[in-house]
Motif scaffolding. Structure first.
Motif: not given
Length: 240
Positions: A5-13, A138-149, A225-233
């Motif tokens: 539930d916390a993972i889905f709530a984080n993705i939605k946010e 680094d190559t594209i010069g942009l931040p990348i956010q990984l959100l895992y289901d 993410n301190p609350n979801l370290p494996k699911w939001d990077i």
């Protein structure tokens, strides 16, 4: 799992924040099971020659589809890999997709948000995948956010529905060679749009990992993410 539930709530946010910012590029990625190339029966209504192999003779080639959907434009990109499904194949596929984007479109992006499953080749603990993603940022010069289901929720990934459409589209077809496979993939549609289709002949080694020492440098670049370290990077590019 307890965090579902916390993972889905984080993705939605995070997704809600990105949807209101038109400089965020929101994509979904996924790999499909390998597709056998050859005169195999695929079920469904016959298309063309109806004489498939009467038993498994061993196919000469197997191709792995990698799919990427732009969540805002609905553009689907498919890259078929003729080697192993690895972390390097996934990141190379992302780099290939990025290079195909119009320059003006790339220049407008300030954040690349990637939603993906926590599969073995791309998990939030897979050392080679994270190493390659840091280099990609680094190559594209942009931040990348990984959100895992969370596990066992692949139905929430629209790329999975694309695989279903592709299977129905070429069902009954003998994919006798790569040209046939690619032409059928090009003629499918997702939300009325034909996909961008290509193939990679690069050979990938399986089981590539980083040492603990090397991984320390990679981990220092990851904002988990301190609350979801494996699911939001979040990975910021090195501007130094």
């Amino acid at each position: 799992m307890p965090e579902t539930d916390a993972i889905f709530a984080n993705i939605k946010e995070k997704d809600g924040q990105s949807m209101t910012d038109d400089t965020t590029k929101r994509i979904r990625i996924d790999c499909k099971a390998t597709v056998n190339i050859g005169a195999d029966s695929r079920g469904g209504k016959t298309r063309g020659d109806n004489q498939a192999a009467d038993h498994d003779m061993g196919c000469k080639e197997k191709d792995t589809p990698f799919g990427m959907i732009d969540e805002d434009t609905a553009q689907l990109a498919l890259l078929f890999g003729s080697s192993a499904k690895t972390s390097d194949f996934i990141v190379d596929s992302l780099e290939h997709w990025w290079k195909q984007l119009p320059l003006a479109e790339r220049d407008d992006v300030t954040l690349l948000q990637i939603k993906l499953d926590n599969g073995p080749e791309s998990s939030g603990r897979r050392t080679q995948f994270l190493h390659r993603m840091v280099a990609f940022a680094d190559t594209i010069g942009l931040p990348i956010q990984l959100l895992y289901d969370p596990p066992y929720h692949s139905k929430d990934n629209p790329v999975e529905r694309c695989w279903g459409i592709l299977e129905q589209h070429w069902n009954g077809t003998q994919l006798v060679d790569v040209t046939t496979l690619l032409e059928w993939a090009k003629s499918m549609t997702w939300k009325g749009i034909k996909p961008l289709v290509d193939i990679s002949r690069k050979v990938y080694a399986k089981g590539v990992t980083l040492t603990k020492g090397a991984m320390k440098g990679v981990e220092a670049r990851l904002e988990r993410n301190p609350n979801l370290p494996k699911w939001d990077i979040l990975i910021r590019p090195d501007c130094g």
